[in-house]
Design a protein around this motif. Structure first.
Motif, PDB file in Angstrom:
ATOM      1  N   LYS A  30       0.832  -1.219   0.000  1.00 37.12           N
ATOM      2  CA  LYS A  30       0.000   0.000   0.000  1.00 37.12           C
ATOM      3  C   LYS A  30       0.860   1.259   0.000  1.00 37.12           C
ATOM      4  O   LYS A  30       0.599   2.201  -0.745  1.00 37.12           O
ATOM      5  CB  LYS A  30      -0.937   0.008   1.204  1.00 37.12           C
ATOM      6  N   HIS A  31       1.905   1.265   0.827  1.00 34.65           N
ATOM      7  CA  HIS A  31       2.789   2.436   0.872  1.00 34.65           C
ATOM      8  C   HIS A  31       3.465   2.656  -0.486  1.00 34.65           C
ATOM      9  O   HIS A  31       3.484   3.778  -0.991  1.00 34.65           O
ATOM     10  CB  HIS A  31       3.868   2.273   1.949  1.00 34.65           C
ATOM     11  N   PHE A  32       4.014   1.599  -1.057  1.00 36.24           N
ATOM     12  CA  PHE A  32       4.695   1.747  -2.352  1.00 36.24           C
ATOM     13  C   PHE A  32       3.730   2.213  -3.433  1.00 36.24           C
ATOM     14  O   PHE A  32       4.081   3.057  -4.264  1.00 36.24           O
ATOM     15  CB  PHE A  32       5.380   0.445  -2.767  1.00 36.24           C
ATOM     16  N   GLN A  33       2.524   1.673  -3.427  1.00 38.21           N
ATOM     17  CA  GLN A  33       1.548   2.088  -4.433  1.00 38.21           C
ATOM     18  C   GLN A  33       1.196   3.561  -4.293  1.00 38.21           C
ATOM     19  O   GLN A  33       0.969   4.242  -5.289  1.00 38.21           O
ATOM     20  CB  GLN A  33       0.298   1.207  -4.352  1.00 38.21           C
ATOM     21  N   SER A  34       1.209   4.078  -3.080  1.00 41.25           N
ATOM     22  CA  SER A  34       0.935   5.508  -2.891  1.00 41.25           C
ATOM     23  C   SER A  34       2.054   6.369  -3.476  1.00 41.25           C
ATOM     24  O   SER A  34       1.848   7.545  -3.756  1.00 41.25           O
ATOM     25  CB  SER A  34       0.733   5.828  -1.403  1.00 41.25           C
TER      26      SER A  34
END
Length: 145
Positions: free
Chosen positions: A89-93
């Motif tokens: 989720k963090h990387f996708q943000s």
């Protein structure tokens, strides 16, 4: 015996993919130093990052600034699964889709026999012995005759 041969072959293919991705400057994210040691012993060398040493948001942001190729290789226990989901989720943000497919493939190959990356080297050695293969000092697999 064929099951072990197939599993060893699948793991060797996966390790070869990891080696290639590491050579292409992918960042390999693991949970600890022992994970790095196990992967090194299996011939995977490269840019490793340990995900458990600082806040996840800052960790992912700093990696996202440096690299677009991210491979998450957390353990496949409850903690490792949660860590992988949060990092994804963090990387996708930050506009990066991390590679979690290799981790999933690894989980399906080892099934429930091992639950962490640090046990991978021992598992592979046992598979090689069970199938009549050995590993030379340079990391290549040799068939025992």
């Amino acid at each position: 015996m064929q099951v072990y041969e197939r599993r060893l072959e699948n793991i060797e293919e996966l390790l070869a993919e990891l080696v290639l991705l590491a050579e292409e400057n992918a960042v390999l994210i693991v949970e600890g130093k022992r994970d790095i040691q196990a992967l090194n012993r299996l011939g995977v060398k490269g840019h490793f990052e340990i995900a458990t040493q600082r806040s996840l948001s800052n960790f992912c942001e700093s990696i996202a600034r440096l690299n677009e190729k991210v491979i998450i290789l957390t353990d496949w226990d409850r903690r490792g699964n949660l860590l992988m989901l949060k990092m994804t989720k963090h990387f996708q943000s930050f506009g990066i889709t991390p590679n979690t497919l290799l981790r999933e493939r690894l989980m399906s190959i080892v099934q429930k026999e091992i639950k962490d990356v640090e046990s991978l080297h021992t598992f592979v050695v046992k598979l090689r012995q069970a199938t009549g293969h050995s590993t030379s000092e340079d990391g290549f697999v040799n068939e025992i005759r």
